[in-house]
Scaffold this motif. Sequence first.
Motif, PDB file in Angstrom:
ATOM      1  N   HIS A   1       0.826  -1.215   0.000  1.00  0.00           N
ATOM      2  CA  HIS A   1       0.000   0.000   0.000  1.00  0.00           C
ATOM      3  C   HIS A   1       0.862   1.269   0.000  1.00  0.00           C
ATOM      4  O   HIS A   1       0.787   2.095   0.918  1.00  0.00           O
ATOM      5  CB  HIS A   1      -0.950  -0.007   1.203  1.00  0.00           C
ATOM      6  CG  HIS A   1      -1.742  -1.266   1.334  1.00  0.00           C
ATOM      7  ND1 HIS A   1      -2.798  -1.577   0.496  1.00  0.00           N
ATOM      8  CD2 HIS A   1      -1.606  -2.326   2.178  1.00  0.00           C
ATOM      9  CE1 HIS A   1      -3.300  -2.761   0.821  1.00  0.00           C
ATOM     10  NE2 HIS A   1      -2.588  -3.247   1.839  1.00  0.00           N
ATOM     11  N   PRO A   2       1.697   1.440  -1.031  1.00  0.00           N
ATOM     12  CA  PRO A   2       2.601   2.597  -1.055  1.00  0.00           C
ATOM     13  C   PRO A   2       1.850   3.914  -1.182  1.00  0.00           C
ATOM     14  O   PRO A   2       0.809   3.999  -1.844  1.00  0.00           O
ATOM     15  CB  PRO A   2       3.467   2.332  -2.297  1.00  0.00           C
ATOM     16  CG  PRO A   2       2.619   1.459  -3.167  1.00  0.00           C
ATOM     17  CD  PRO A   2       1.819   0.603  -2.239  1.00  0.00           C
ATOM     18  N   VAL A   3       2.403   4.950  -0.531  1.00  0.00           N
ATOM     19  CA  VAL A   3       1.817   6.284  -0.607  1.00  0.00           C
ATOM     20  C   VAL A   3       2.911   7.318  -0.810  1.00  0.00           C
ATOM     21  O   VAL A   3       4.084   7.086  -0.497  1.00  0.00           O
ATOM     22  CB  VAL A   3       1.002   6.647   0.655  1.00  0.00           C
ATOM     23  CG1 VAL A   3      -0.192   5.718   0.817  1.00  0.00           C
ATOM     24  CG2 VAL A   3       1.870   6.654   1.900  1.00  0.00           C
ATOM     25  N   MET A   4       2.508   8.476  -1.326  1.00  0.00           N
ATOM     26  CA  MET A   4       3.357   9.664  -1.398  1.00  0.00           C
ATOM     27  C   MET A   4       3.005  10.576  -0.233  1.00  0.00           C
ATOM     28  O   MET A   4       1.822  10.778   0.068  1.00  0.00           O
ATOM     29  CB  MET A   4       3.101  10.451  -2.690  1.00  0.00           C
ATOM     30  CG  MET A   4       3.450   9.741  -3.971  1.00  0.00           C
ATOM     31  SD  MET A   4       5.156   9.987  -4.444  1.00  0.00           S
ATOM     32  CE  MET A   4       5.142  11.693  -4.996  1.00  0.00           C
ATOM     33  N   VAL A   5       4.013  11.125   0.429  1.00  0.00           N
ATOM     34  CA  VAL A   5       3.836  12.219   1.376  1.00  0.00           C
ATOM     35  C   VAL A   5       4.653  13.365   0.810  1.00  0.00           C
ATOM     36  O   VAL A   5       5.886  13.258   0.703  1.00  0.00           O
ATOM     37  CB  VAL A   5       4.332  11.847   2.783  1.00  0.00           C
ATOM     38  CG1 VAL A   5       4.130  13.018   3.734  1.00  0.00           C
ATOM     39  CG2 VAL A   5       3.603  10.615   3.296  1.00  0.00           C
ATOM     40  N   MET A   6       4.009  14.466   0.424  1.00  0.00           N
ATOM     41  CA  MET A   6       4.766  15.470  -0.323  1.00  0.00           C
ATOM     42  C   MET A   6       4.331  16.884   0.014  1.00  0.00           C
ATOM     43  O   MET A   6       3.175  17.148   0.344  1.00  0.00           O
ATOM     44  CB  MET A   6       4.659  15.214  -1.817  1.00  0.00           C
ATOM     45  CG  MET A   6       3.266  15.236  -2.405  1.00  0.00           C
ATOM     46  SD  MET A   6       3.343  14.740  -4.169  1.00  0.00           S
ATOM     47  CE  MET A   6       1.704  15.226  -4.732  1.00  0.00           C
ATOM     48  N   GLY A   7       5.317  17.781  -0.058  1.00  0.00           N
ATOM     49  CA  GLY A   7       5.079  19.191   0.192  1.00  0.00           C
ATOM     50  C   GLY A   7       6.390  19.905   0.445  1.00  0.00           C
ATOM     51  O   GLY A   7       7.459  19.290   0.513  1.00  0.00           O
ATOM     52  N   ASP A   8       6.316  21.230   0.578  1.00  0.00           N
ATOM     53  CA  ASP A   8       7.515  21.961   0.983  1.00  0.00           C
ATOM     54  C   ASP A   8       7.787  21.634   2.437  1.00  0.00           C
ATOM     55  O   ASP A   8       6.887  21.263   3.204  1.00  0.00           O
ATOM     56  CB  ASP A   8       7.328  23.468   0.774  1.00  0.00           C
ATOM     57  CG  ASP A   8       6.163  24.017   1.570  1.00  0.00           C
ATOM     58  OD1 ASP A   8       6.384  24.578   2.649  1.00  0.00           O
ATOM     59  OD2 ASP A   8       5.001  23.874   1.106  1.00  0.00           O
ATOM     60  N   ARG A   9       9.049  21.755   2.838  1.00  0.00           N
ATOM     61  CA  ARG A   9       9.458  21.277   4.155  1.00  0.00           C
ATOM     62  C   ARG A   9       8.692  21.950   5.300  1.00  0.00           C
ATOM     63  O   ARG A   9       8.352  21.308   6.290  1.00  0.00           O
ATOM     64  CB  ARG A   9      10.975  21.425   4.324  1.00  0.00           C
ATOM     65  CG  ARG A   9      11.751  20.346   3.607  1.00  0.00           C
ATOM     66  CD  ARG A   9      13.229  20.549   3.750  1.00  0.00           C
ATOM     67  NE  ARG A   9      13.714  21.622   2.906  1.00  0.00           N
ATOM     68  CZ  ARG A   9      14.953  22.113   2.943  1.00  0.00           C
ATOM     69  NH1 ARG A   9      15.804  21.658   3.808  1.00  0.00           N
ATOM     70  NH2 ARG A   9      15.305  23.077   2.112  1.00  0.00           N
TER      71      ARG A   9
END
Length: 239
Positions: free
Chosen positions: A226-234
């Motif tokens: 169940h892979p996911v992306m966690v993304m955003g500016d720091r």
Amino acid sequence: MTAAVVACGALLAALSGCGSDGVRPADAGGAEGPRHPAVAALPATDPTRIPGVGDRLQRQIPDDSGQVLAVYGDGEDSPDSTVVLYMKEGPEWRPVARWAAHNGRNGWTTDHHTGDDRTPVGVFGLSSAGGVLDDPGSRLPYDQNVYAYAPTIPGEAYEHVFDYVIAIDYNRRPGTVPHDPVRPLGDDKGGGIWLHLDHGDGTSACVSLPKEAMKFLLRTLDPDQHPVMVMGDRRELRA
């Protein structure tokens, strides 16, 4: 409108813009060393948590996920980022590989709209893949389609951007082919946001990586995990 034009936000816009130390597999192509500043600067954290990710987004990572692809954006308005693959070993997250990457050419947003050239902040599933080239051994369902993933803007820089893609499950039906045009939140909220090959500059909303990194991820990301992306500016990731 063709599927290719729908992809990557709106494909015309996409192509004008698309522009703890761990042991990494030897074939993690293009992987940066563990001293890459965007990651090395992260403070020491509880190993049961993804580094640099605050409670708000940490809680959105599914309990059954064993693979997290974290995108650490350099800044709210920056197109530059670092991607780190974490895999779970027991209760702990371990970094497996990291790469220099690009995101939206205008940076990041918590309220993405078509044409803003910003990548949405959040936690999103990774459920399907595809591309112009033959399946390189993807664990995710792979849709090989020369026409659906063919760039419509000429130029050497853009010629191979969609050789391999992984759909990011933002405003789409998870599990459908990456070029599926259905937008559950409506067209104004954008869609067709992918991981794809880097061309040296920011994108319209996608995240771009070196070709060997994409091949590595296709062979590594496992739907059973169940892979996911966690993304955003720091800064937003830490919020």
